[in-house]
Design an enzyme around this catalytic site. Structure first.
Site, PDB file in Angstrom:
ATOM      1  N   THR A 222      46.604  19.010  87.182  1.00 57.27           N
ATOM      2  CA  THR A 222      45.265  19.576  87.441  1.00 57.27           C
ATOM      3  C   THR A 222      44.551  18.597  88.359  1.00 57.27           C
ATOM      4  OG1 THR A 222      45.166  20.494  85.201  1.00 57.27           O
ATOM      5  CG2 THR A 222      43.060  20.162  86.276  1.00 57.27           C
ATOM      6  N   ARG A 250      47.956  33.115  79.935  1.00 58.38           N
ATOM      7  CA  ARG A 250      47.477  31.894  79.256  1.00 58.38           C
ATOM      8  C   ARG A 250      46.375  31.230  80.096  1.00 58.38           C
ATOM      9  NH1 ARG A 250      47.179  26.162  80.725  1.00 58.38           N
ATOM     10  NH2 ARG A 250      47.275  24.946  78.821  1.00 58.38           N
ATOM     11  N   VAL A 251      45.290  30.876  79.453  1.00 58.45           N
ATOM     12  CA  VAL A 251      44.200  30.177  80.129  1.00 58.45           C
ATOM     13  C   VAL A 251      44.078  28.793  79.509  1.00 58.45           C
ATOM     14  CG1 VAL A 251      41.709  30.154  80.544  1.00 58.45           C
ATOM     15  CG2 VAL A 251      42.983  32.315  80.672  1.00 58.45           C
ATOM     16  N   GLY A 276      45.753  21.349  77.960  1.00 62.17           N
ATOM     17  CA  GLY A 276      44.493  22.068  77.845  1.00 62.17           C
ATOM     18  C   GLY A 276      44.184  22.538  76.442  1.00 62.17           C
TER      19      GLY A 276
HETATM   20  N1  GLY Z   1      44.648  20.972  81.862  1.00 58.82           N
HETATM   21  C1  GLY Z   1      45.308  22.024  82.508  1.00 58.82           C
HETATM   22  C2  GLY Z   1      45.800  23.071  81.615  1.00 58.82           C
HETATM   23  O1  GLY Z   1      46.126  22.804  80.469  1.00 58.82           O
HETATM   24  O2  GLY Z   1      45.889  24.208  82.053  1.00 58.82           O
END
Ligand code: GLY
Length: 374
Positions: A222, A250-251, A276
């Protein structure tokens, strides 16, 4: 609206519509003056060098021919751009870079081989945010997120709706899957199960070598970038292709305000990279800003460490823990205070972050909870 002047707004919108080509200062209509960062009195009363830009380590470096994210963001602020435009155009360089497989064009795809992007932005003076999740076919999700902030009454658009919004604003559609990322995905697909018909290279040879390299891992790369302007105004952006090989839809934390990004113009800004799910379940960036707000507030590095410790404390499942009982995944938090003080922390020792402060772009080591080898 975000509190931009009409001139800034038109310039930023034109840059968004220009797509990948629009990320240079010249494309933004900016003439860069020769100017040193100004010394300013910060909220704590301590003198700090403002403006300041911080980012994850991929905010510095990249191909020799291009500027880094933190350099461009600093240049834009010194040229009078607001910090939100500065950080969004800074990360746009990384979104356009096919060699960064964690962000934008060339990002690693979902389990179907489709690149799905998440991004959020937040602007301190207006306390407005904008975000997109599961956005396909658009190279610059952070520019779309900025338009969600500027041109809607909403905070988050997802999937097809986000794509239609981007189309309405003139964003160019393209195939985001590079050959390198397609090959990485195919290797994962051929190796992730021995109970299907996808075979790794060499499997059908009469005398196969040890064909299957099963050492694949999901990745969470990221870029987060936060800035404080000479006037002490804050903004931030987090943009990603998310977890590699994720279930479609998926978010992650990047487009979730309070998780992968949070900005409070009275206090500071924070963001994250890494797993995340862990950041969402501990409201990571919000936790950091609130720790800096306390009286006495923690330093950015200590606030980031506190958020890391929260993840350690809340990681209960054995499948996510090492034999020592620690998280077996990485998370890094980044924070900058209104007075320009900055810091970052990770669970394990090792990672670095990027910063442009005091007239110099550089990498610094993150604070950490557990030393290497402990
Ligand atoms: N930090 C990026 C993700 O888990 O999508």
């Amino acid at each position: 609206m975000s509190g931009f002047t009409r001139r800034e707004f038109i310039s930023a919108s034109a840059a968004a519509a220009a797509g990948a080509a629009g990320s240079s200062p010249a494309a933004l209509g900016v003439v860069l003056p020769r100017q040193e960062p100004a010394a300013a009195a910060g909220a704590s009363g301590a003198a700090a060098n403002l403006p300041v830009v911080i980012a994850s380590s991929n905010g510095l470096g990249g191909p020799p021919a291009r500027k880094s994210c933190v350099e461009l963001a600093m240049e834009l602020m010194l040229a009078g751009k607001d910090p939100l435009t500065a950080v969004v155009e800074g990360v746009a360089l990384v979104e356009a870079d096919p060699n960064d497989q964690s962000v934008g064009y060339g990002g690693l795809p979902n389990e179907d081989g489709v690149v799905e992007l998440d991004a959020s932005v937040m602007y301190g003076p207006s306390h407005r945010s904008g975000a997109v999740a599961g956005l396909q076919r658009i190279m610059h999700p952070s520019r779309v997120a900025k338009l969600v902030l500027e041109r809607t009454d909403h905070c988050l658009l997802v999937g097809e709706g986000a794509l239609r919004f981007a189309r309405a604003h003139g964003f160019e559609e393209m195939n985001l899957l590079t050959e390198a990322s397609r090959k990485a995905w195919l290797k994962w697909k051929e190796n992730h199960s021995d109970d299907d018909d996808w075979l790794p290279e060499g499997s059908n040879e009469i005398s196969p070598q040890a064909a299957a390299d099963r050492a694949w891992r999901h990745t969470f790369g990221t870029i987060n970038c936060c800035a404080v302007s000479a006037a002490g105004d804050l903004a931030g952006v987090t943009t990603t292709s998310g977890l590699s090989w994720k279930i479609p839809g998926r978010v992650g934390d990047s487009p979730i305000i309070g998780a992968g990004l949070y900005v409070d113009n009275e206090v500071g800004a924070a963001g994250s990279t890494g797993r995340g799910e862990a950041v969402i379940q501990t409201c990571g960036a919000h936790t950091i800003v609130e720790a800096m707000r306390r009286d006495p507030g923690l330093s950015p590095a200590d606030a980031c460490k506190e958020a890391c410790q929260r993840i350690v404390d809340k990681t209960k499942l054995s499948r996510l823990r090492t034999k020592e009982g620690r998280p077996d995944f990485g998370v890094i938090f980044y924070a900058v205070r209104k007075d320009g003080t900055f810091g970052a922390a990770s669970i394990q020792e090792g990672p670095e972050f990027a910063v442009f402060a005091g007239g110099k772009a550089r990498r610094e080591k993150c604070a950490f909870l557990y030393p290497k080898g402990s």
